[in-house]
Structure formats: C-alpha cells, structure tokens
Design a protein around this motif. Structure first.
Motif, PDB file in Angstrom:
ATOM      1  N   ALA A  17      19.358  71.048  13.264  1.00 41.93           N
ATOM      2  CA  ALA A  17      20.436  70.889  12.275  1.00 41.93           C
ATOM      3  C   ALA A  17      21.369  69.731  12.635  1.00 41.93           C
ATOM      4  O   ALA A  17      21.986  69.143  11.748  1.00 41.93           O
ATOM      5  CB  ALA A  17      21.235  72.185  12.141  1.00 41.93           C
ATOM      6  N   SER A  18      21.468  69.388  13.905  1.00 40.32           N
ATOM      7  CA  SER A  18      22.333  68.279  14.297  1.00 40.32           C
ATOM      8  C   SER A  18      21.651  66.927  14.072  1.00 40.32           C
ATOM      9  O   SER A  18      22.322  65.905  13.944  1.00 40.32           O
ATOM     10  CB  SER A  18      22.754  68.415  15.763  1.00 40.32           C
ATOM     11  N   VAL A  19      20.329  66.906  14.025  1.00 35.73           N
ATOM     12  CA  VAL A  19      19.574  65.665  13.830  1.00 35.73           C
ATOM     13  C   VAL A  19      19.264  65.434  12.350  1.00 35.73           C
ATOM     14  O   VAL A  19      19.212  64.290  11.890  1.00 35.73           O
ATOM     15  CB  VAL A  19      18.274  65.702  14.661  1.00 35.73           C
ATOM     16  N   TYR A  20      19.105  66.500  11.603  1.00 39.70           N
ATOM     17  CA  TYR A  20      18.742  66.417  10.182  1.00 39.70           C
ATOM     18  C   TYR A  20      19.649  65.472   9.378  1.00 39.70           C
ATOM     19  O   TYR A  20      19.137  64.650   8.612  1.00 39.70           O
ATOM     20  CB  TYR A  20      18.707  67.816   9.573  1.00 39.70           C
ATOM     21  N   PRO A  21      20.990  65.539   9.538  1.00 39.71           N
ATOM     22  CA  PRO A  21      21.840  64.603   8.765  1.00 39.71           C
ATOM     23  C   PRO A  21      21.548  63.134   9.076  1.00 39.71           C
ATOM     24  O   PRO A  21      21.672  62.272   8.206  1.00 39.71           O
ATOM     25  CB  PRO A  21      23.267  64.967   9.190  1.00 39.71           C
ATOM     26  N   HIS A  22      21.116  62.839  10.296  1.00 45.62           N
ATOM     27  CA  HIS A  22      20.765  61.469  10.657  1.00 45.62           C
ATOM     28  C   HIS A  22      19.476  61.039   9.943  1.00 45.62           C
ATOM     29  O   HIS A  22      19.361  59.898   9.502  1.00 45.62           O
ATOM     30  CB  HIS A  22      20.617  61.326  12.172  1.00 45.62           C
ATOM     31  N   TYR A  23      18.528  61.961   9.860  1.00 46.30           N
ATOM     32  CA  TYR A  23      17.304  61.685   9.095  1.00 46.30           C
ATOM     33  C   TYR A  23      17.667  61.382   7.645  1.00 46.30           C
ATOM     34  O   TYR A  23      17.187  60.420   7.054  1.00 46.30           O
ATOM     35  CB  TYR A  23      16.356  62.887   9.107  1.00 46.30           C
ATOM     36  N   ILE A  82       7.534  54.536  18.591  1.00 43.73           N
ATOM     37  CA  ILE A  82       8.804  55.042  18.075  1.00 43.73           C
ATOM     38  C   ILE A  82       9.685  55.373  19.271  1.00 43.73           C
ATOM     39  O   ILE A  82       9.226  55.945  20.256  1.00 43.73           O
ATOM     40  CB  ILE A  82       8.604  56.262  17.135  1.00 43.73           C
ATOM     41  N   CYS A  83      10.920  54.952  19.213  1.00 43.02           N
ATOM     42  CA  CYS A  83      11.885  55.193  20.292  1.00 43.02           C
ATOM     43  C   CYS A  83      11.367  54.678  21.634  1.00 43.02           C
ATOM     44  O   CYS A  83      11.640  55.262  22.682  1.00 43.02           O
ATOM     45  CB  CYS A  83      12.242  56.674  20.376  1.00 43.02           C
ATOM     46  N   GLY A  84      10.592  53.598  21.595  1.00 39.09           N
ATOM     47  CA  GLY A  84      10.098  52.986  22.823  1.00 39.09           C
ATOM     48  C   GLY A  84       8.861  53.639  23.412  1.00 39.09           C
ATOM     49  O   GLY A  84       8.399  53.248  24.483  1.00 39.09           O
ATOM     50  N   PRO A  93       3.275  67.977  24.612  1.00 39.98           N
ATOM     51  CA  PRO A  93       3.091  68.331  23.202  1.00 39.98           C
ATOM     52  C   PRO A  93       4.380  68.346  22.381  1.00 39.98           C
ATOM     53  O   PRO A  93       4.412  67.793  21.287  1.00 39.98           O
ATOM     54  CB  PRO A  93       2.453  69.721  23.255  1.00 39.98           C
ATOM     55  N   LEU A  94       5.442  68.951  22.884  1.00 40.29           N
ATOM     56  CA  LEU A  94       6.686  69.026  22.117  1.00 40.29           C
ATOM     57  C   LEU A  94       7.273  67.646  21.872  1.00 40.29           C
ATOM     58  O   LEU A  94       7.696  67.322  20.762  1.00 40.29           O
ATOM     59  CB  LEU A  94       7.707  69.929  22.809  1.00 40.29           C
ATOM     60  N   THR A  95       7.286  66.819  22.886  1.00 38.66           N
ATOM     61  CA  THR A  95       7.808  65.460  22.733  1.00 38.66           C
ATOM     62  C   THR A  95       6.962  64.687  21.732  1.00 38.66           C
ATOM     63  O   THR A  95       7.491  63.976  20.874  1.00 38.66           O
ATOM     64  CB  THR A  95       7.854  64.741  24.096  1.00 38.66           C
ATOM     65  N   LYS A  96       5.651  64.852  21.792  1.00 40.38           N
ATOM     66  CA  LYS A  96       4.756  64.183  20.852  1.00 40.38           C
ATOM     67  C   LYS A  96       5.046  64.640  19.426  1.00 40.38           C
ATOM     68  O   LYS A  96       5.133  63.828  18.503  1.00 40.38           O
ATOM     69  CB  LYS A  96       3.297  64.452  21.210  1.00 40.38           C
ATOM     70  N   GLN A  97       5.235  65.935  19.224  1.00 40.93           N
ATOM     71  CA  GLN A  97       5.513  66.467  17.893  1.00 40.93           C
ATOM     72  C   GLN A  97       6.834  65.931  17.350  1.00 40.93           C
ATOM     73  O   GLN A  97       6.930  65.556  16.173  1.00 40.93           O
ATOM     74  CB  GLN A  97       5.520  67.993  17.928  1.00 40.93           C
ATOM     75  N   TYR A 100       6.240  62.466  16.291  1.00 39.75           N
ATOM     76  CA  TYR A 100       5.520  62.440  15.015  1.00 39.75           C
ATOM     77  C   TYR A 100       6.531  62.465  13.867  1.00 39.75           C
ATOM     78  O   TYR A 100       6.449  61.678  12.931  1.00 39.75           O
ATOM     79  CB  TYR A 100       4.608  63.656  14.853  1.00 39.75           C
ATOM     80  N   LEU A 101       7.467  63.399  13.953  1.00 42.10           N
ATOM     81  CA  LEU A 101       8.476  63.536  12.900  1.00 42.10           C
ATOM     82  C   LEU A 101       9.317  62.269  12.796  1.00 42.10           C
ATOM     83  O   LEU A 101       9.555  61.757  11.699  1.00 42.10           O
ATOM     84  CB  LEU A 101       9.350  64.759  13.154  1.00 42.10           C
ATOM     85  N   ASP A 102       9.749  61.749  13.933  1.00 41.14           N
ATOM     86  CA  ASP A 102      10.532  60.505  13.929  1.00 41.14           C
ATOM     87  C   ASP A 102       9.762  59.369  13.262  1.00 41.14           C
ATOM     88  O   ASP A 102      10.322  58.600  12.469  1.00 41.14           O
ATOM     89  CB  ASP A 102      10.889  60.088  15.359  1.00 41.14           C
ATOM     90  N   LYS A 103       8.484  59.262  13.576  1.00 41.36           N
ATOM     91  CA  LYS A 103       7.660  58.173  13.038  1.00 41.36           C
ATOM     92  C   LYS A 103       7.502  58.308  11.527  1.00 41.36           C
ATOM     93  O   LYS A 103       7.615  57.316  10.786  1.00 41.36           O
ATOM     94  CB  LYS A 103       6.292  58.169  13.722  1.00 41.36           C
ATOM     95  N   LEU A 104       7.261  59.523  11.045  1.00 40.48           N
ATOM     96  CA  LEU A 104       7.107  59.725   9.604  1.00 40.48           C
ATOM     97  C   LEU A 104       8.390  59.375   8.853  1.00 40.48           C
ATOM     98  O   LEU A 104       8.353  58.742   7.796  1.00 40.48           O
ATOM     99  CB  LEU A 104       6.701  61.165   9.305  1.00 40.48           C
ATOM    100  N   ILE A 105       9.514  59.766   9.415  1.00 39.77           N
ATOM    101  CA  ILE A 105      10.796  59.469   8.771  1.00 39.77           C
ATOM    102  C   ILE A 105      11.071  57.966   8.813  1.00 39.77           C
ATOM    103  O   ILE A 105      11.561  57.392   7.839  1.00 39.77           O
ATOM    104  CB  ILE A 105      11.923  60.302   9.406  1.00 39.77           C
ATOM    105  N   ASP A 106      10.690  57.326   9.888  1.00 35.78           N
ATOM    106  CA  ASP A 106      10.826  55.881   9.990  1.00 35.78           C
ATOM    107  C   ASP A 106       9.964  55.186   8.931  1.00 35.78           C
ATOM    108  O   ASP A 106      10.412  54.246   8.274  1.00 35.78           O
ATOM    109  CB  ASP A 106      10.428  55.428  11.394  1.00 35.78           C
TER     110      ASP A 106
END
Length: 120
Positions: A17-23, A82-84, A93-97, A100-106
């Motif tokens: 919820a804290s990251v969603y507004p940035h997306y 994404i993000c370097g 796995p969690l970091t990769k997932q 993935y979300l960051d890349k799609l939004i980008d």
C-alpha cells in the motif's frame, strides 16, 4: 545475480500500500490509466480490483502479497534491467517477483502496448 540478504529483507518488508501510490503516479504522469495499472497487476498476480483493494486495506507487505499471488505462467518471459538488476539473473524468488512487477509498470509508463506487456 545474488542480492544481499539485507536487500531481500527490505523488499519483503515493504508494504504494498505504501508503494502503490508511486506506481499510480508513475503511470498517470505518462498518460496511462488506473484501469491499465490494475490490468497489469492482475495479469502478473491474478489479483482482481477487489482483491487488490483488500490487500491495500490490509497493508500487506510484499512477502505476503506475492505469497497470495498466483503468478502468471508467462512471468518468466519478463526480462531486462530494472532498478540496476537484470531480472533474469536474480536468484531470490521474492525479489525477482517484485522486480517483475516493477518492470511491467515501467513498460506501461513507457507506453508499451498491453499485448507486449502481457508477452503475447
């Protein structure tokens, strides 16, 4: 690519919820819509708009967010930097997932078509 334990723990603890507004801000400033953002999130995670809102209201962290997700079977087709970090080389796995979300939004913010974002 090996990320550090501290880096992985930081991602796990991030509250979605804290990251969603940035997306949202990122895609809206580029002329994309909240509907498109939700379509991208649903494609990757399986969360429809109601499920997504419930997760936001619960203030779940990324670890819980992705534990509850049904990751798209084509998520492994998401590649690039994404993000370097080169996504396909991330071992946790969690970091990769999360990346993935960051890349799609980008990609959404950069104006890619939904077919390309959805790896069709």
């Amino acid at each position: 690519m090996t990320t550090t334990q501290e880096h992985d723990a930081k991602i796990a603890k991030l509250v979605f919820a804290s990251v969603y507004p940035h997306y949202l801000k990122k895609i809206e400033t580029k002329g994309r819509t909240v509907t498109e953002l939700h379509q991208v999130i649903e494609w990757l995670t399986g969360f429809d708009e109601n499920s997504l809102q419930q997760l936001i209201d619960e203030k779940v962290n990324f670890q819980i967010f992705f534990e509850r997700a049904n990751l798209n079977t084509n998520a492994h087709l998401i590649k690039g930097i994404i993000c370097g970090y080169r996504i396909e080389d991330i071992e946790t796995p969690l970091t990769k997932q999360a990346r993935y979300l960051d890349k799609l939004i980008d990609e959404l913010a950069k104006g890619k078509s939904m077919d390309k974002i959805f790896r069709k």
